[in-house]
Structures are given as structure tokens and as C-alpha cells.
Design a protein around this motif. Structure first.
Motif, mmCIF file in Angstrom:
data_model
loop_
_atom_site.group_PDB
_atom_site.id
_atom_site.type_symbol
_atom_site.label_atom_id
_atom_site.label_comp_id
_atom_site.label_asym_id
_atom_site.label_seq_id
_atom_site.Cartn_x
_atom_site.Cartn_y
_atom_site.Cartn_z
ATOM 1 N N GLU A 1 -35.603 22.241 -43.618
ATOM 2 C CA GLU A 1 -36.033 22.456 -42.162
ATOM 3 C C GLU A 1 -35.483 21.264 -41.342
ATOM 4 O O GLU A 1 -35.493 20.023 -41.811
ATOM 5 C CB GLU A 1 -37.469 22.344 -41.918
ATOM 6 C CG GLU A 1 -38.046 22.675 -40.415
ATOM 7 C CD GLU A 1 -39.228 22.317 -40.206
ATOM 8 O OE1 GLU A 1 -40.043 23.349 -40.335
ATOM 9 O OE2 GLU A 1 -39.680 21.219 -39.835
ATOM 10 N N LEU A 2 -34.504 21.439 -40.374
ATOM 11 C CA LEU A 2 -33.965 20.640 -39.596
ATOM 12 C C LEU A 2 -34.083 20.636 -38.312
ATOM 13 O O LEU A 2 -33.863 21.874 -37.573
ATOM 14 C CB LEU A 2 -32.417 20.615 -39.961
ATOM 15 C CG LEU A 2 -31.373 19.474 -39.673
ATOM 16 C CD1 LEU A 2 -29.948 19.656 -40.549
ATOM 17 C CD2 LEU A 2 -31.052 19.362 -38.368
ATOM 18 N N VAL A 3 -34.731 19.611 -37.676
ATOM 19 C CA VAL A 3 -34.873 19.683 -36.139
ATOM 20 C C VAL A 3 -33.765 18.813 -35.570
ATOM 21 O O VAL A 3 -33.538 17.719 -35.942
ATOM 22 C CB VAL A 3 -36.025 18.982 -35.947
ATOM 23 C CG1 VAL A 3 -36.370 19.090 -34.439
ATOM 24 C CG2 VAL A 3 -37.308 19.662 -36.395
ATOM 25 N N TYR A 4 -33.161 19.554 -34.862
ATOM 26 C CA TYR A 4 -31.597 19.215 -34.218
ATOM 27 C C TYR A 4 -31.757 18.928 -32.780
ATOM 28 O O TYR A 4 -31.975 19.741 -32.203
ATOM 29 C CB TYR A 4 -30.645 20.086 -34.476
ATOM 30 C CG TYR A 4 -29.226 19.628 -34.181
ATOM 31 C CD1 TYR A 4 -28.539 18.550 -34.797
ATOM 32 C CD2 TYR A 4 -28.340 20.587 -33.224
ATOM 33 C CE1 TYR A 4 -27.316 17.917 -34.114
ATOM 34 C CE2 TYR A 4 -27.054 20.188 -33.280
ATOM 35 C CZ TYR A 4 -26.564 18.815 -33.548
ATOM 36 O OH TYR A 4 -25.224 18.477 -33.263
ATOM 37 N N THR A 5 -31.341 17.384 -32.310
ATOM 38 C CA THR A 5 -31.687 16.970 -31.036
ATOM 39 C C THR A 5 -30.211 17.008 -30.566
ATOM 40 O O THR A 5 -29.290 16.259 -31.005
ATOM 41 C CB THR A 5 -32.292 15.660 -30.733
ATOM 42 O OG1 THR A 5 -33.534 15.878 -31.601
ATOM 43 C CG2 THR A 5 -32.500 15.537 -29.381
ATOM 44 N N ASN A 6 -29.622 17.674 -29.674
ATOM 45 C CA ASN A 6 -28.232 17.769 -28.731
ATOM 46 C C ASN A 6 -28.289 16.811 -27.652
ATOM 47 O O ASN A 6 -29.063 17.206 -26.711
ATOM 48 C CB ASN A 6 -27.971 19.053 -28.420
ATOM 49 C CG ASN A 6 -26.867 19.299 -27.677
ATOM 50 O OD1 ASN A 6 -25.962 18.200 -27.976
ATOM 51 N ND2 ASN A 6 -26.518 20.211 -26.834
ATOM 52 N N GLN B 1 -25.988 12.553 -31.757
ATOM 53 C CA GLN B 1 -26.901 13.560 -32.150
ATOM 54 C C GLN B 1 -27.843 12.927 -32.881
ATOM 55 O O GLN B 1 -27.659 12.031 -33.406
ATOM 56 C CB GLN B 1 -26.071 14.797 -32.656
ATOM 57 C CG GLN B 1 -25.039 15.395 -32.060
ATOM 58 C CD GLN B 1 -25.516 16.018 -30.556
ATOM 59 O OE1 GLN B 1 -25.504 15.368 -29.877
ATOM 60 N NE2 GLN B 1 -25.428 17.370 -30.497
ATOM 61 N N HIS B 2 -28.918 13.765 -33.193
ATOM 62 C CA HIS B 2 -30.142 13.187 -33.924
ATOM 63 C C HIS B 2 -30.842 14.167 -34.906
ATOM 64 O O HIS B 2 -30.632 15.446 -34.372
ATOM 65 C CB HIS B 2 -31.266 12.810 -33.070
ATOM 66 C CG HIS B 2 -32.461 12.225 -33.738
ATOM 67 N ND1 HIS B 2 -32.387 10.773 -34.480
ATOM 68 C CD2 HIS B 2 -33.417 13.041 -34.406
ATOM 69 C CE1 HIS B 2 -33.441 10.872 -35.103
ATOM 70 N NE2 HIS B 2 -34.315 12.015 -34.952
#
Ligand SMILES: [Zn+2]
Length: 624
Positions: A49-54, A27-28
């Protein structure tokens, strides 16, 4: 972290040992945080703020965050554990007399409301939609507003409010050495989801596992405070405090009460900082132009030690670079945090008082964690031996390298401590979760000591040169990833071509021990027949050294059949004979030396002392 109780792929397939065969993914996260610290109340407020890459093949409907501060409250799991474990961490208890008996009382138990730690989250949204977030002890459970599909991104926004606890362990305020703010595990930190699923461990004692990503953090604090931490300061000429470029004079207007420190930390899995009004701040150039920062209290009793530490740590960093692989960031900070030592991204918070041996040992240990945790990010909760053990291994190598008097085997004490634990009957397998050991002592020896022996003994099994290649291969194959125990083993297998499944399994997944002995030495028509026996369950290839009456030495090597491997002669100055291999199921092994028994003075199994035989009395034969 420092042993306290022992004062002492781009696209990769996992091996069959892991019940999974798909390509590696992780994950990122991209964090943006803006936080304001009130240095009077030790409370802070922030937005995240968290941009989560699945990147996983799964659709996620829930996510979890760690709220580590909540552990420092009476009645927390951490408090309960301190009260019930037989040998609580001395730093987390105080001795109290009740009548004639002295008891150890949890320091968390008596924290007042303005002394506890807390971290609360509000206004949780996902892509602008409200999601339900429930605080459960040290974990925040979030039921998402909408599922996150495989290979997609989503943005979480939240507000948080925290209080820095009086320091109990690691993070906290106003600790024993007078450091004001040690800000570790201070923000809502997304739990890791990997091929094994979620790792939303409650904070009981140890330790951490995080998501790889980038951090952009702005910290607003009273202008008198000097900060150190993860990442690169973006506005050094506005901040000063020793960060400004050469020749720049920073003039903060008198009426300005606070400064906003802007840090960026790329490709890390944590962000930590510390702040104090009385830090001295030295910057030294390390290998490959890495800026090495030292932040320590302006305390005359410790300044000389810290100044002495600076050139030594530059040398140690160079040693780790050549032993494992180049430190990949542009800065590293040694920060007096005033409590033991703990590794973080691009920095450590460590004790600053005490002897030079104490701080240099701790500093060498914590710096080593930059490789074994902050570059090779194994799961510290599930496999504490991978980071603590490997860190201890290179720490011992480095301290020996730069010691005034070098010793042949810098791991000798480790083998003795391991044998003692075995003898105590309290050993638990290394597959035990860091929080599930019955005693802190068995956790420490299993993780730091037995984990270090995993490598030093691997050097015995595959040879020292192959061990060196293995460390470099492991670094190159798994840097900026989450390697598992099987990955270390595979690196060694790729380097050597040997089969090492038995080694990983017996050493790390069981409490099987190694015990080989010399059973019999007898004359056989002018030659000597030597019989060895395997008493312990764990198999090993065997080196035997024979010393003759005339002083000549001859060595014999008995390969282990299940390894399908022959190691190089570890001492090329001594003639070596490679014997038939020894298969595990046979309890004994016989071989013959050309000279009569009367000429055999001494026989030794493993003269290197790197095989962790738990019973050394039967490892040598001395002619009467
Ligand atoms: Zn450690």
C-alpha cells in the motif's frame, strides 16, 4: 557502489542554470509492505500500500514503478548491454572458450527459468478503483484511474510476486561468498517525478533515484534466518537474532516455523535487506549513540577482519560526521552481501571475503554514501559523479586520516587516472547518463575519479577552509532532498562569494582540460620576468612557487578574473604576492620577481598538485 573496474529548503529557488525558477518541491511516499519469502524456491509474495503525495504543481495522469528484478532475464536490456559493451563488468560475465578464442559470455544469458529474477504486479488499484498497469521490461507503466491533482494524496494498492535471481549484480541469491539472500531493489518501487519530470529509467546497469518517504515493512521468513537491512526493527524481543534488548531471552516456540520481522524506516528513499542462516551479528555503539550493526558469515577465515573493521568504522563514521554533517539515523548496518559493495538506506551490502584493506576500503566507501546518496540524494543515473565522486573524496580523506602513514595528497592516484583517461581520447563529459558511456572504464573514471577531483580541485580554487565550509553548507542546505550539480556550486558560491559557474560548466559539462605552462624565464635588468601560458581550454586561478638559490621560497597568486575572488594563502609560512588577475582570453601572462635569473633555482605552477593539469612536464622550470 564501489569502484569495481578501478581496482584500483524548505523553500528554495534554483539557479539560472536550471530552466526553472519555481520553489523547490519533492514528492512523498508512505509505503506499507507485507511480504512472505519461500526460502526453498526463492520466490516471494507480497502486498503493498503506497500513499503518494503529489507536491508538484502538475496534475499526474500516469505513474511509473521500477521492477528491477526483471533485468536478470535472458534478453533483457541489461543482458544486451553486457553482450555489446567492450569492457563488461567481470562479475557479470564468464569466460568461455570457442575454438582457440576466449569470449566473455553474459551470465544473464544462460539463466534458467528457476534462476532468473522477476517481479510481477497484479490487482493494481488507486483509491479502490482499478487502474491499468502494464509491465514494460523493468518498468511498470500505470495509467491512473483518476488524475492526481497538485498538492493532493492518493493511495495505490497492489500485489506482487517475485523471484530472487541467482546473483549477477547487487541483489540476488547464493552468491560467490555463499550469502543466501541479498534483497536490494526487490519491491515495486515508485519512480521519481521531480522538476525535470519522470525518471523511470530502465535498469540497464546504473544506478538509482528514488522518492523520499517512510517505509513500514513486514517480512515473514523461516525462523533460522538472520536479517539485516534498512530501518529499525520494531519487534526485537520477539525476533532475537542479536536484536533483542540486553537481558532478554527470546524463546521462539518449537512449532513456530517462521518469524515476521517488522521494520520501520523513516525519511529514506529505499528499503533493502539481506538474510542468511549463518550470519554472525555484532552491534557496536557508534558516534551519537548510533547502533552500528555488522552481519557477516560465520566463516573462520573472515571473522578477524570483520572484528577489526568494527572500531575502524566507528572512527570513520565520526570523521564523516565532522567533515560533512551528523549521520541522522539511529542505526547503520554493514552487511556481507557477497558482491562488490552497494549503498542503501541505513546499510550497505558489501563483499566480506578478501583482505582487510579490501573490506575496509569498501566499507569506508559505502558508509560515505550514506551522506552522498542517502542523505544528499542526487540523481545517480544522471549525475553519477555527484555521489560516486564525493563519496570517493571523503573516503580517501578518511582512509588517509586513519592510515598508519599519512600522505600529503591522498588524491594523487586520482589525478593520474584522470590524466590517463584524457590521454586515451575516450573521455565523455560528466553530463553523460550513467548507462550511456561507451565503456565501463570511462564511466568509472569520470564518476569516481573526476567527480572526486571536482572537490579536491575546488579546494585548490577556493582554499581548503572554504571547501570544508562548502561541504557543511551543502549538507545543511540539501539534506533529505535531491540536490543537482548547480546546487553544489551554489553552496560553494554562498560560502565564498566567488563566481563558480565557469568551474561547474567546464569541468562537468565539457571535456575541456587544464594545461598551463611556463613559457619563458628571462633576465630583466637584475630582475626575472616569468611568462606563463594557458594551453588548455579550461581556465584556472594560478599558484606559482619560486625557489631561490639561497633556499628561500616565495609564492605568487594569479586570481582568475571571472571568479571575482581571492583565496587565502594556502601556505601562510611562505610569503605570497597577489598579482594582477588573468583573464581567460589572454593566452599568456607575465610577471616579474625581484631577484636576477641567476638566483632563480626552480619555478613550479601549483605546488599542491591539486589542479588537474593534464600536462605536468611544462609546469616547472629548473635552472640549468
Ligand atoms: Zn560508490
Amino acid at each position: 557502489m564501489k569502484k569495481a573496474l578501478l581496482t584500483v529548503l524548505i523553500s528554495f529557488t534554483f539557479g539560472a542554470g536550471i530552466a526553472q525558477n519555481t520553489a523547490y518541491w519533492q514528492q512523498h511516499v508512505d509505503y506499507k509492505m507485507d511480504v512472505a519469502m519461500d526460502v526453498k524456491t526463492y520466490q516471494y509474495k507480497g502486498k503493498q500500500e503506497l500513499v503518494y503525495t503529489n507536491n508538484s504543481p502538475d496534475t499526474l495522469r500516469k505513474v511509473y514503478y521500477h521492477l528491477y528484478n526483471n533485468a536478470f532475464q535472458p534478453g533483457s536490456e541489461m543482458d544486451a548491454r553486457i553482450q555489446s559493451i567492450k569492457d563488461p563488468d567481470a562479475r557479470m560475465v564468464r569466460k568461455v572458450k570457442i575454438g582457440d578464442t576466449e569470449i566473455k559470455e553474459s551470465r544473464i544469458k544462460t539463466l534458467k527459468p528457476n534462476e532468473i529474477g522477476y517481479l510481477h504486479v497484479s490487482n493494481f488499484t488507486q483509491d479502490g478503483q482499478i487502474a491499468s498497469a502494464k509491465e514494460v521490461g523493468t518498468v511498470l507503466e500505470v495509467t491512473l484511474a483518476k488524475p492526481i491533482l497538485p498538492h493532493s494524496k492518493t493511495t495505490f494498492n497492489l500485489s506482487f510476486e517475485g523471484q530472487v535471481p541467482v546473483q549477477i549484480r547487487r541483489s540476488g541469491r547464493n552468491n560467490a561468498e555463499g550469502v543466501e539472500l541479498s534483497m536490494a531493489q526487490w519491491y515495486p518501487k515508485l519512480a521519481e517525478f521531480d522538476f525535470e519530470g519522470w525518471h523511470a529509467d530502465p535498469y540497464i546497469a546504473r544506478e538509482f533515484h528514488g522518492v523520499w518517504g517512510n517505509f513500514d515493512v513486514k517480512i515473514t521468513i523461516d525462523k533460522e534466518y538472520t536479517l539485516g537491512g534498512s530501518g529499525y526493527l520494531q519487534n526485537p524481543n520477539e525476533i532475537g537474532h542479536g536484536y533483542q534488548e540486553a537481558g532478554i531471552t527470546v524463546a521462539t516456540p518449537k512449532k513456530t516455523k517462521t518469524l515476521t520481522w517488522h521494520f520501520v524506516a523513516p525519511n529514506v528513499h529505499d528499503f533493502t535487506w539481506a538474510a542468511d542462516k549463518n550470519y554472525l551479528h555484532d552491534v557496536v555503539q557508534g558516534p551519537n549513540d548510533v547502533a552500528v550493526h555488522f552481519l557477516y558469515k560465520n566463516n573462520p577465515a573472515i571473522i578477524e577482519n570483520w572484528k577489526k573493521l568494527e572500531p575502524l568504522m566507528v572512527k570513520v563514521m565520526g570523521f564523516y560526521n565532522t567533515t560533512v554533517g551528523n549521520y541522522p539515523y539511529k542505526q547503520y548496518s554493514f552487511i556481507q552481501g557477497g558482491d562488490g559493495g552497494m549503498e542503501y538506506a541505513m546499510c550497505t551490502l558489501m563483499l566480506g571475503n578478501g583482505t582487510f584493506e579490501g573490506i575496509s576500503g569498501t566499507a569506508a566507501h559505502e558508509l560515505a554514501h550514506s551522506w552522498f546518496q542517502h542523505i544528499l540524494a542526487s540523481n545517480e543515473s544522471k549525475h553519477p559523479w555527484m555521489d560516486e565522486g564525493f563519496t570517493s573524496f571523503i573516503e580517501d580523506l578518511a582512509l588517509n586520516e586513519f592510515a598508519e602513514k599519512k600522505v600529503a595528497n591522498p588524491f594523487k592516484g586520482s589525478y593520474m587516472a584522470y590524466a590517463k583517461l584524457v590521454e586515451s581520447g575516450k573521455e565523455q563529459p560528466q553530463t553523460t547518463h550513467g548507462d550511456r558511456y561507451d565503456e565501463n572504464r570511462s564511466y568509472s573514471i569520470s564518476s569516481y575519479v573526476k567527480g572526486s577531483i571536482f572537490l579536491s580541485q575546488l579546494g585548490y580554487v577556493i582554499g581548503q577552509e572554504k571547501l570544508k565550509e562548502t561541504l557543511k553548507r551543502y549538507f545543511n542546505d540539501f539534506k533529505f532532498k535531491h540536490p543537482t550539480p548547480n546546487d553544489v556550486k551554489r553552496s560553494a558560491e554562498r560560502v565564498t562569494g566567488a563566481n563558480l559557474d565557469w568551474y561547474l560548466l567546464d569541468w562537468t559539462e565539457t571535456t575541456n582540460t587544464i594545461d598551463y605552462g611556463i613559457k619563458d624565464v628571462k633576465d630583466n635588468a637584475g630582475t626575472t620576468t616569468i611568462t606563463l601560458e594557458r594551453i588548455g581550454r579550461m581556465p584556472m586561478p594560478i599558484d606559482v612557487l619560486v625557489e631561490y638559490a639561497d633556499g628561500t621560497l616565495e609564492s605568487f597568486y594569479i586570481p582568475l578574473r571571472m571568479m571575482s575572488f581571492e583565496k587565502e594563502n594556502p601556505t601562510p609560512s611562505i610569503k605570497r604576492t597577489i598579482l594582477n588577475d588573468w583573464t581567460w582570453a589572454y593566452p599568456s601572462f607575465e610577471f616579474t620577481v625581484a631577484q636576477p635569473k641567476s638566483s632563480v633555482k626552480k619555478i613550479t605552477i601549483d605546488p599542491s598538485g591539486l589542479m588537474a593539469d593534464v600536462k605536468l612536464e611544462n609546469n616547472s622550470y629548473l635552472a640549468k
